[in-house]
Design a protein around this motif. Structure first.
Motif, short mmCIF file in Angstrom:
data_model
loop_
_atom_site.label_atom_id
_atom_site.label_comp_id
_atom_site.label_asym_id
_atom_site.label_seq_id
_atom_site.Cartn_x
_atom_site.Cartn_y
_atom_site.Cartn_z
N ASN A 189 0.82 -1.21 0.00
CA ASN A 189 0.00 0.00 0.00
C ASN A 189 0.85 1.26 0.00
OD1 ASN A 189 -3.13 0.14 0.28
ND2 ASN A 189 -2.58 -1.79 1.28
N VAL A 190 1.99 1.21 0.67
CA VAL A 190 2.86 2.39 0.72
C VAL A 190 3.82 2.44 -0.47
CG1 VAL A 190 4.71 3.53 2.04
CG2 VAL A 190 2.70 2.65 3.22
N SER A 191 4.39 1.27 -0.81
CA SER A 191 5.43 1.25 -1.85
C SER A 191 4.88 1.39 -3.26
CB SER A 191 6.24 -0.04 -1.75
OG SER A 191 5.47 -1.16 -2.15
N GLU A 192 3.68 0.77 -3.49
CA GLU A 192 3.07 0.74 -4.83
C GLU A 192 4.10 0.32 -5.88
OE1 GLU A 192 1.21 4.51 -5.48
OE2 GLU A 192 -0.42 4.10 -4.07
N GLY A 193 4.89 -0.70 -5.53
CA GLY A 193 5.85 -1.25 -6.47
C GLY A 193 7.25 -0.68 -6.35
N LYS A 194 7.42 0.42 -5.60
CA LYS A 194 8.75 1.03 -5.44
C LYS A 194 9.45 0.42 -4.22
CE LYS A 194 7.30 5.29 -5.16
NZ LYS A 194 5.85 5.23 -5.31
N GLU A 195 10.78 0.47 -4.24
CA GLU A 195 11.54 -0.08 -3.12
C GLU A 195 11.91 0.99 -2.10
OE1 GLU A 195 15.32 -3.15 -2.55
OE2 GLU A 195 14.63 -2.59 -4.55
N PHE A 196 11.95 2.25 -2.56
CA PHE A 196 12.36 3.35 -1.69
C PHE A 196 11.34 4.48 -1.76
CE2 PHE A 196 16.24 1.12 -2.77
CZ PHE A 196 16.92 1.06 -1.56
N VAL A 197 11.27 5.27 -0.68
CA VAL A 197 10.45 6.49 -0.67
C VAL A 197 11.36 7.66 -0.30
CG1 VAL A 197 8.25 5.39 -0.10
CG2 VAL A 197 9.77 6.06 1.74
N GLU A 198 10.98 8.84 -0.75
CA GLU A 198 11.73 10.07 -0.46
C GLU A 198 10.94 10.86 0.56
OE1 GLU A 198 15.32 12.04 -1.42
OE2 GLU A 198 14.51 10.42 -2.63
N VAL A 199 11.45 10.93 1.80
CA VAL A 199 10.72 11.58 2.89
C VAL A 199 11.67 12.51 3.65
CG1 VAL A 199 9.38 11.25 4.99
CG2 VAL A 199 9.18 9.61 3.15
N GLY A 200 11.22 13.75 3.84
CA GLY A 200 12.05 14.69 4.61
C GLY A 200 13.40 14.93 3.99
N GLY A 201 13.48 14.84 2.66
CA GLY A 201 14.74 15.07 1.99
C GLY A 201 15.69 13.89 2.04
N ARG A 202 15.22 12.74 2.58
CA ARG A 202 16.07 11.56 2.69
C ARG A 202 15.41 10.39 1.97
NH1 ARG A 202 15.68 13.43 7.77
NH2 ARG A 202 14.43 11.66 8.44
N ARG A 203 16.25 9.53 1.38
CA ARG A 203 15.76 8.33 0.69
C ARG A 203 15.73 7.18 1.69
NH1 ARG A 203 18.34 4.62 -3.27
NH2 ARG A 203 16.78 4.08 -4.87
N LYS A 204 14.56 6.53 1.85
CA LYS A 204 14.40 5.47 2.83
C LYS A 204 13.85 4.22 2.16
CE LYS A 204 13.56 7.98 7.16
NZ LYS A 204 12.62 8.09 8.31
N HIS A 205 14.34 3.06 2.63
CA HIS A 205 13.73 1.82 2.19
C HIS A 205 12.32 1.75 2.77
CE1 HIS A 205 12.93 -2.49 1.71
NE2 HIS A 205 13.87 -2.46 0.76
N VAL A 206 11.37 1.24 2.00
CA VAL A 206 9.96 1.25 2.42
C VAL A 206 9.78 0.50 3.75
CG1 VAL A 206 7.62 0.55 1.81
CG2 VAL A 206 9.13 1.46 0.06
#
Length: 627
Positions: free
Chosen positions: A398-415
């Protein structure tokens, strides 16, 4: 007199004990607020009290003849038919007969045989007094017994289910999140109703103002243990912080000593000489104690994905009229929302808040007037019904929607790491979404929302099912949010702590605009003046303005009142010291091993002392501000 007693109760659903040797009592006319983190065991404790669950160990005692009723979070299965049918269902088989009698008596064709049969059953059970009680309960709660339950709003359904719980005339009423899906007007009504209700109340709520208004005692569930506090939220927060600080210091001291002993044991064979066997055994015991320590549940770590700034003017409405079908809900509405504004929407359920939101976002065209959206808007939407979560996906998907990483607060994080910030273990993140609790679903929706780059947040009832710690963190995050916020909420404290202005649905299509939060609106809202009777209305001359009312003179304190004011702080300090002593005694494990009479006397002293404290503070305020 103790109505319900829990004695050394253990309960587990796998893993560490959810309730670990807990003891507590529910006394007559108490109003107990159960608080704790999501998943701490609050609802489980209620189900143990009502007998729906059996403890793994220990005992739950209910005094003879005591009736218990419970209002659940969700609408129970099988709650259908008319409002009368659902309410009468709280009486079991007798209620089913009364519902059948009610249906037959309102049927278009009279069935004499069926009516005679059901009347005989009711008379055999001496059930006509119960029928009268159903009618009185419906009247007391302002409900139409002939209305179809399935067509009611969420708030009215909650009121019907409350009537269902009350119709059995319970001695103890258990309420699980009673304010969920209620509008502010309904919450105010419920507060007043429960204050005047004669009986004991145990309730779970995330609404801090509702808790402060009702609770005479606060019982916290934390890591399997119960702690009891007087019903003063500010005092609870202060003393809980002191306890947690003392616990952290004690844990740090223990861990330092354990580390020293681990160094000693590794120094070699000398440590295992006979004369040191006692020290070795103590080290083994310390290792066991450290392994068994249950750490406090971590806090959610929230951050927002950054988006480019929107234009300075976000939304502008000019004389806009909005309709839902043939019904006009917003009439001649004008406003200007600027970047950085945090707007709260207040109004009864069905008053048009969702329609207004859709109009502001450009999803609904106005019937007349215009609504203009600014440039470069990126919208993220929090839906109170969680419709944006896909039931066939797990939390991770539900959060990743197929992606492995998200960009939050200017930082790249693993889901997966990002979800751990929202207290999802890898196992819960991969579990089917259907197995998540209400609180977990809300946290998941927040995680999904905050992973989307946005400069306009739209949040519809985000506080449902969140524990207080997560609520306070969400307040802090939204207070620092650089974008624009549109917030629909019935949580009065949350509105006060977050929004900078409010739009209020005032009826007849009117939308009022006020500076500040809920409390500010309450102070600013126009109060309707009572109209005089027709015979008392004088024909005042139109040209003569009414003289301004003289400002009342400030009353000076008498000598006796001045002396009383000087002594009040010391008196309050002494009462608070005594309250601290009584609270500490209640938190001792041995407290609930006393005689029942001693426990009752102790609880009565706490209640009386709290009442004296409240009166002393009220008197202090009155003397400080004489009228």
């Amino acid at each position: 007199m103790s109505l319900i007693s829990l004695l050394d109760v253990d309960y587990s659903i796998g893993g560490p004990l959810l309730l670990d040797g807990v003891s507590m009592t529910v006394e007559a006319n108490e109003r107990i607020a159960l608080i704790g983190r999501n998943g701490a065991g609050k609802s489980t404790l209620m189900r143990l009290m009502v007998g729906e669950l059996k403890p793994d160990d220990g005992e739950v005692r209910v005094a003879g003849g005591v009736r218990i009723a419970r209002l659940e979070q969700e609408v129970p299965a099988g709650a259908e038919g008319s409002v009368f049918d659902v309410v009468a269902g709280g009486l079991g088989e007798l209620g089913a007969w009364l519902a059948e009698f009610h249906r037959l008596s309102h049927a278009a064709e009279f069935d004499a045989e069926a009516m005679s049969a059901v009347q005989a059953k009711i008379e055999g059970a001496q059930g006509w007094t119960a029928d009268q009680r159903v009618a009185e309960t419906l009247e007391r709660l302002g409900l139409d017994g002939d209305a179809v339950f399935g067509r009611l709003s969420g708030g009215m359904k909650r009121r019907v289910l409350l009537a269902r719980a009350l119709v059995s005339a319970p001695d103890v009423l258990l309420l699980d999140e009673p304010t969920n899906h209620l509008d502010i007007e309904a919450i105010d009504w419920l507060e007043g109703f429960l204050k005047s209700w004669q009986g004991s109340l145990v309730f779970i709520t995330h609404d801090r103002r509702f808790l402060r208004a009702l609770a005479t005692r606060i019982v916290e569930i934390d890591r399997g243990s119960l702690t009891s506090w007087p019903g003063d939220w500010a005092n609870y927060e202060r003393r809980r912080e002191e306890r947690l600080n003392a616990e952290a210091q004690e844990n740090a001291r223990f861990d330092k000593l354990l580390a020293q002993e681990e160094v000693w044991i590794r120094q070699g064979i000398k440590a295992r000489r006979t004369r040191d066997e006692g020290r070795v055994r103590r080290l083994e015991a310390m290792r066991v104690e450290r392994r068994q320590r249950r750490e406090q549940t971590g806090n959610v770590r929230m951050d927002l994905a950054q988006a480019e700034s929107s234009g300075r003017k976000v939304i502008e409405a000019k004389d806009a009229t909005l309709a839902y079908g043939d019904r006009v809900l917003v009439r001649d509405f004008s406003t200007r929302i600027m970047r950085g504004d945090r707007i709260g929407l207040i109004g009864p359920n069905g008053s048009g808040k969702t329609t207004l939101l859709k109009g502001l976002l450009g999803e609904l065209a106005p019937v007349s007037g215009e609504i203009l959206q600014g440039s470069n808007l990126q919208v993220a939407y929090f839906d109170q019904y969680r419709a944006t979560l896909r039931e066939d996906w797990n939390a991770l998907d539900n959060v990743s929607e197929g992606k492995e990483f998200v960009e939050v607060g200017g930082r790249r994080k693993h889901v997966l790491g990002y979800l751990q910030d929202f207290l999802f273990t890898p196992e819960r993140a991969r579990a089917p979404i259907t197995r998540l609790s209400g609180g977990e679903r809300n946290r998941l929706l927040l995680a999904k929302l905050f992973a989307q780059p946005a400069n306009l947040l739209v949040m519809d009832e985000p506080t449902n099912d969140l524990d207080v710690e997560t609520l306070e963190l969400l307040e802090e995050l939204l207070g620092e949010y650089a974008g624009t916020l549109l917030l629909v909420s019935h949580d009065r404290d949350f509105l006060d702590n977050v929004v900078t202005s409010t739009l209020v649905m005032e009826g007849g299509g009117r939308v009022g605009e006020y500076v500040g939060g809920y409390s500010d609106w309450q102070r600013q809202r126009p109060q309707p003046a009572p109209a005089p009777a027709a015979a008392e209305r004088p024909a005042a001359p139109k040209a003569t303005p009414a003289p301004a009312a003289p400002r009342p003179a400030v009353r000076r304190l008498s000598y006796k009142e001045t002396q009383e004011l000087e002594k009040l702080p010391a008196r309050i300090e002494a009462m608070e010291a005594r309250m601290a002593t009584l609270t500490a005694e209640m938190n001792e494990p041995a407290f609930y091993q006393r005689e029942a009479a001693a426990i009752t006397a102790h609880a009565a002293e706490v209640a009386a002392l709290q009442a004296d404290l409240d009166a002393a503070y009220a008197r202090w305020e009155a003397l400080e501000n004489p009228q």
